[in-house]
Design a protein around this motif. Structure first.
Motif, PDB file in Angstrom:
ATOM      1  N   VAL A  34      19.745 -16.864 -14.033  1.00  0.00           N
ATOM      2  CA  VAL A  34      18.517 -16.116 -13.795  1.00  0.00           C
ATOM      3  C   VAL A  34      17.415 -16.549 -14.755  1.00  0.00           C
ATOM      4  O   VAL A  34      17.611 -16.558 -15.978  1.00  0.00           O
ATOM      5  N   THR A  35      16.263 -16.898 -14.182  1.00  0.00           N
ATOM      6  CA  THR A  35      15.017 -17.015 -14.936  1.00  0.00           C
ATOM      7  C   THR A  35      14.197 -15.778 -14.613  1.00  0.00           C
ATOM      8  O   THR A  35      13.893 -15.526 -13.448  1.00  0.00           O
ATOM      9  N   ALA A  36      13.858 -15.006 -15.638  1.00  0.00           N
ATOM     10  CA  ALA A  36      13.122 -13.758 -15.434  1.00  0.00           C
ATOM     11  C   ALA A  36      11.689 -13.913 -15.927  1.00  0.00           C
ATOM     12  O   ALA A  36      11.452 -14.136 -17.121  1.00  0.00           O
ATOM     13  N   ALA A  37      10.741 -13.815 -14.998  1.00  0.00           N
ATOM     14  CA  ALA A  37       9.324 -13.830 -15.352  1.00  0.00           C
ATOM     15  C   ALA A  37       8.940 -12.417 -15.749  1.00  0.00           C
ATOM     16  O   ALA A  37       8.872 -11.520 -14.904  1.00  0.00           O
ATOM     17  N   SER A  38       8.712 -12.197 -17.039  1.00  0.00           N
ATOM     18  CA  SER A  38       8.494 -10.846 -17.535  1.00  0.00           C
ATOM     19  C   SER A  38       7.641 -10.880 -18.798  1.00  0.00           C
ATOM     20  O   SER A  38       7.543 -11.919 -19.459  1.00  0.00           O
ATOM     21  N   PRO A  39       7.036  -9.726 -19.153  1.00  0.00           N
ATOM     22  CA  PRO A  39       6.221  -9.694 -20.365  1.00  0.00           C
ATOM     23  C   PRO A  39       7.025  -9.907 -21.642  1.00  0.00           C
ATOM     24  O   PRO A  39       6.460 -10.290 -22.662  1.00  0.00           O
ATOM     25  N   ARG A  40       8.331  -9.624 -21.604  1.00  0.00           N
ATOM     26  CA  ARG A  40       9.186  -9.822 -22.780  1.00  0.00           C
ATOM     27  C   ARG A  40      10.561 -10.284 -22.306  1.00  0.00           C
ATOM     28  O   ARG A  40      10.933 -10.068 -21.152  1.00  0.00           O
ATOM     29  N   PRO A  41      11.329 -10.903 -23.196  1.00  0.00           N
ATOM     30  CA  PRO A  41      12.640 -11.424 -22.787  1.00  0.00           C
ATOM     31  C   PRO A  41      13.589 -10.317 -22.330  1.00  0.00           C
ATOM     32  O   PRO A  41      13.540  -9.187 -22.808  1.00  0.00           O
ATOM     33  N   ILE A  42      14.465 -10.663 -21.379  1.00  0.00           N
ATOM     34  CA  ILE A  42      15.526  -9.774 -20.903  1.00  0.00           C
ATOM     35  C   ILE A  42      16.852 -10.423 -21.259  1.00  0.00           C
ATOM     36  O   ILE A  42      17.079 -11.600 -20.972  1.00  0.00           O
ATOM     37  N   ALA A  43      17.729  -9.653 -21.888  1.00  0.00           N
ATOM     38  CA  ALA A  43      18.994 -10.191 -22.380  1.00  0.00           C
ATOM     39  C   ALA A  43      19.759 -10.930 -21.297  1.00  0.00           C
ATOM     40  O   ALA A  43      19.881 -10.446 -20.165  1.00  0.00           O
ATOM     41  N   GLY A  44      20.262 -12.124 -21.642  1.00  0.00           N
ATOM     42  CA  GLY A  44      21.094 -12.887 -20.739  1.00  0.00           C
ATOM     43  C   GLY A  44      20.353 -13.766 -19.752  1.00  0.00           C
ATOM     44  O   GLY A  44      20.981 -14.492 -18.984  1.00  0.00           O
ATOM     45  N   THR A  45      19.020 -13.715 -19.761  1.00  0.00           N
ATOM     46  CA  THR A  45      18.232 -14.498 -18.811  1.00  0.00           C
ATOM     47  C   THR A  45      17.328 -15.478 -19.555  1.00  0.00           C
ATOM     48  O   THR A  45      16.994 -15.277 -20.725  1.00  0.00           O
TER      49      THR A  45
END
Length: 366
Positions: free
Chosen positions: A41-52
């Motif tokens: 998973v690549t998560a496009a988000s304002p801050r990091p998400i664990a494991g991605t």
């Protein structure tokens, strides 16, 4: 999922600083997907998400985020080398050279338009309509699946119902934690809880009016309202004063995640009079703490909570008061509903939701 890992681009750009509802879904699902073999998973988000893998996006405002989605999302997906796109909050690009999955949490802006201001209503309707571009649409309940067919004219065979679940770590809190949180918030006697209180569709006003009806029979009971200030905060405070129950109502404000299990565990019940929910995370999370739930008989609530809750008609403070009185007056009945609540919450897990979501990725790439 067999074979090489499938590379998923998770559009989590709507993740707020203080997640609730859809934000909780995004965090919990992304973290659970990280534990699924065969999914990257690549998560496009304002801050990091664990494991991605983190793909940074603008952190402020729906307008800026929507501009990023329109202008830059497609390029980000290509550069990430993704094989599946998943929009966790409706938005799905019209043109993308890989299969698309979208999550629709609810469609209350169609069903209950007065719950939203004009600008918010039209924004949500606009991004919801983009989900029609997705090859598969994930919804949290059969109630939302029906609304997707009704309001977005989606074909039922493209829709997959995948239930959400309580957050990890939500469980009955030990007595010392309950005592500490009671002391912090000034909750001396028995109390009822409401979560996410200041949104119009949550109908917190019905819980306030139920307290006025409990004044004679249960004068020691308190109502604790947890949630950040919203468009109805001042009106709720004024209504409590008008009813003469302001001394029996505690406006707690935003409650940190680490305090929530103890607050819920100590409550006689969670009162949830909402007009409509896509899934209803607050009541199922209360159940995970062994807290009985008094819920409106709104769509999705009877489907998700089943026999683990006491259901009352919509907009009916008298019924809420009667249900609360039963639990306040009878520790044995409360204990019975507490056991049923734990059993009902145990039916749901983010691990299962992630496995079912990964299966959807398999459908669109297979």
């Amino acid at each position: 999922m067999g074979g090489a890992a499938v590379r998923v681009f998770l559009n989590a750009s709507s993740l707020p600083e203080r997640p609730a509802g859809a934000g909780v879904y995004t965090l919990q699902l992304a973290s659970a997907l990280a534990g699924i073999p065969g999914v990257e998973v690549t998560a496009a988000s304002p801050r990091p998400i664990a494991g991605t893998r983190h793909w940074p996006v603008p952190a402020s405002g729906a307008a800026r985020r929507f501009l990023w989605e329109v202008r830059s999302l497609g390029d980000a997906v290509r550069r990430a080398g993704a094989e599946v796109y998943h929009g966790t909050h409706f938005y799905t690009p019209r043109r993308l050279n890989i299969p698309r999955v979208a999550t629709i949490h609810d469609l209350t802006f169609f069903r209950l338009p007065r719950r939203y201001g004009l600008a918010h209503r039209e924004y949500y309707r606009t991004i919801a309509r983009t989900a029609r571009h997705a090859e598969r649409v994930i919804v949290p309940s059969g109630a939302v699946a029906s609304d997707a067919v009704r309001y977005l004219h989606m074909r039922p065979e493209r829709i997959r119902v995948i239930a959400e679940a309580p957050r990890a770590g939500l469980a009955p809190a030990p007595a010392e934690a309950v005592s500490a949180v009671r002391s912090r918030y000034g909750l001396d006697g028995p109390y009822l809880m409401c979560l996410g209180t200041a949104e119009p569709g949550k109908r917190t006003v019905d819980a306030l009016r139920a307290m006025a009806r409990l004044r004679e029979s249960n004068p020691e009971a308190t109502l604790a309202l947890a949630g950040g200030r919203g468009p109805l905060s001042a009106a709720l405070e004024a209504e409590a004063a008008r009813l003469g129950v302001q001394e029996r109502v505690r406006f707690l404000g935003y409650v940190p995640d680490e305090e929530l299990p103890a607050l819920l565990t100590g409550a006689t019940a969670l009162v949830f009079p909402s007009l409509f929910e896509g899934f209803g995370l607050p009541p199922i999370e209360a159940m995970a703490c062994g807290t009985p739930v008094i819920s409106s008989s709104a769509p999705a609530m009877t489907e998700v909570l089943e026999q683990g809750a006491i259901f009352v008609p919509l907009c009916d403070p008298e019924s809420i008061a009667r249900a609360a009185k039963r639990l306040l007056d009878s520790p044995a009945e409360r204990a019975e509903y507490s056991a049923q609540a734990l059993a009902q919450a145990g039916k749901y897990s983010w691990e299962r939701a992630a496995e079912e979501t990964a299966a959807v990725y398999g459908e669109v790439t297979g």
